[in-house]
Design an enzyme around this catalytic site. Sequence first.
Site, PDB file in Angstrom:
ATOM      1  N   SER A   1      -2.255  -1.789 -12.545  1.00 31.95           N
ATOM      2  CA  SER A   1      -3.402  -2.506 -13.114  1.00 31.95           C
ATOM      3  C   SER A   1      -3.404  -2.566 -14.635  1.00 31.95           C
ATOM      4  CB  SER A   1      -4.693  -1.866 -12.622  1.00 31.95           C
ATOM      5  OG  SER A   1      -4.786  -0.551 -13.115  1.00 31.95           O
TER       6      SER A   1
ATOM      7  N   HIS B   1      -4.570  -4.957  -6.097  1.00 38.30           N
ATOM      8  CA  HIS B   1      -4.529  -5.958  -7.169  1.00 38.30           C
ATOM      9  C   HIS B   1      -3.587  -7.112  -6.850  1.00 38.30           C
ATOM     10  CE1 HIS B   1      -7.004  -4.551 -10.485  1.00 38.30           C
ATOM     11  NE2 HIS B   1      -6.591  -3.321 -10.252  1.00 38.30           N
TER      12      HIS B   1
ATOM     13  N   LYS C   1     -11.868  -6.850  -4.557  1.00 32.70           N
ATOM     14  CA  LYS C   1     -11.258  -7.567  -5.687  1.00 32.70           C
ATOM     15  C   LYS C   1     -11.145  -9.054  -5.306  1.00 32.70           C
ATOM     16  CE  LYS C   1      -9.282  -3.667  -8.087  1.00 32.70           C
ATOM     17  NZ  LYS C   1      -8.932  -2.429  -7.367  1.00 32.70           N
TER      18      LYS C   1
HETATM   19  C1  LIG Z   1      -9.359  -1.017  -7.137  1.00 34.12           C
HETATM   20  C2  LIG Z   1      -8.307  -0.208  -6.484  1.00 34.12           C
HETATM   21  C3  LIG Z   1      -8.623   0.710  -5.481  1.00 34.12           C
HETATM   22  C4  LIG Z   1     -10.034   1.024  -5.097  1.00 34.12           C
HETATM   23  O1  LIG Z   1     -10.593  -0.001  -4.336  1.00 34.12           O
HETATM   24  P1  LIG Z   1     -12.129   0.111  -3.896  1.00 34.12           P
HETATM   25  O2  LIG Z   1     -12.199  -0.701  -2.664  1.00 34.12           O
HETATM   26  O3  LIG Z   1     -12.919  -0.451  -5.034  1.00 34.12           O
HETATM   27  O4  LIG Z   1     -12.408   1.542  -3.668  1.00 34.12           O
HETATM   28  C5  LIG Z   1      -7.584   1.384  -4.867  1.00 34.12           C
HETATM   29  N1  LIG Z   1      -6.301   1.174  -5.221  1.00 34.12           N
HETATM   30  C6  LIG Z   1      -5.962   0.308  -6.199  1.00 34.12           C
HETATM   31  C7  LIG Z   1      -4.529   0.114  -6.552  1.00 34.12           C
HETATM   32  C8  LIG Z   1      -6.951  -0.396  -6.866  1.00 34.12           C
HETATM   33  O5  LIG Z   1      -6.617  -1.233  -7.838  1.00 34.12           O
END
Ligand SMILES: *Cc1c(COP(=O)(O)O)cnc(C)c1O
Length: 396
Positions: free
Chosen positions: A183, A211, A242
């Site tokens: 990220s 992502h 996301k």
């Molecule tokens: C955002 C993210 C998470 C967490 O996701 P949530 O559903 O918001 O808990 C887990 N792993 C990665 C790689 C992320 O970018």
Amino acid sequence: MYDSYRDHLAIQLEEIREAGLYKNERVIVSPQGAEITLNTGQKVLNFCANNYLGLSANKKLVEAAKEALDTHGYGMSSVRFICGTGDLHKNLEKKIAEFFGTEDTILYAACFDANGGVFEPLLTSDDAIISDSLNHASIIDGVRLCKANRYRYENADMEDLEAQLQQAQENRFRLIVTDGVFSMDGNVAPLDKIFELANKYNAMVMVDESHSAGVVGETGRGVTELYSLRGKIEIITGTLGKSFGGAIGGFTTGKKEIIEMLRQRSRPYLFSNSIPPLVAAAGIKMLEMMTETNELQDKLHHNTKYFIDRMLKAGFDIKPTRSAICAVMLYDAKLSQEMAARLLKEGIYVTGFYYPVVPKGQARIRVQLSAAHETEHLDRAIAAFTKVGKELDVLK
Ligand SMILES: *Cc1c(COP(=O)(O)O)cnc(C)c1O
């Protein structure tokens, strides 16, 4: 006791402030989108949401959620195995498996829970987890909860992965785990090479597509699509928070026996509430939309290329990316904060990141592109970046 504890917290909070690491939250009073309104009344263009496909306020998803409120009520008031499983949950699990080309899916309240609950039921102290050094916090925490032996390799470094796999040979089972897209840089895990090494050294692979789902690959099926590995990876985790509508919810999808075991033993699944039916219904709708047309994925890919090409031309230093994350490198922590503040004054909402979120001397502004952005939004952002970039003398 609390008097002395309060003082203890006050000192720590002051230390966080003094280090410049205190996180303030801006308050948004509009739906999430390309343009948002802050509680100060300021309207800004949003370039820091994970709203990659622009679905957070999508009318069809809102409709699907409203309809489910009428047909299925508000909450489930139970975990899945007691009485928290609805037809919408089952249908969403099936749709997610179809999307990724996997055998079965298990839903969680968040991907944080999916990652927190995936390792411990599957591996023991006889086994090994080989993890990328930049993996998400939830993977790190999940690994901590598991008794398997831990091996770590430098971010996307295949020589190091190979060395770790050699070290891990005495274990019974081996699992390599990686984020699909990292990220902070937006770089994609070299899943083709990881898969080759997994075959060579007899290991399984898990990839977190949080992502990358909806973003990477021609139709947004993630890094397994990009590297033609659909159906070949044992475990995929991901989020509904996301590009998939941005509400809440996570999942693990993959080999059916693995999913079956997680339903029996995964603690965040067994001991935490089921997602609300309205979220499941909107999730189903979202996956149907993404299967019917590639419009949003295409627009996102176009927007990303458009933005990065012009930013490079303007003289910005940008990390190579294959996702919708664009890291504008500034290297200096203060500069990253100053630049983000000036951009906000210009109506562009972005976030500056610096140590310890990124390595020392690697401060940057992270720009996240979205299918919600129109060309005019992108042009405004590029113009603001260029203006502020000139003022702060960061252009090449
Ligand atoms: C955002 C993210 C998470 C967490 O996701 P949530 O559903 O918001 O808990 C887990 N792993 C990665 C790689 C992320 O970018």
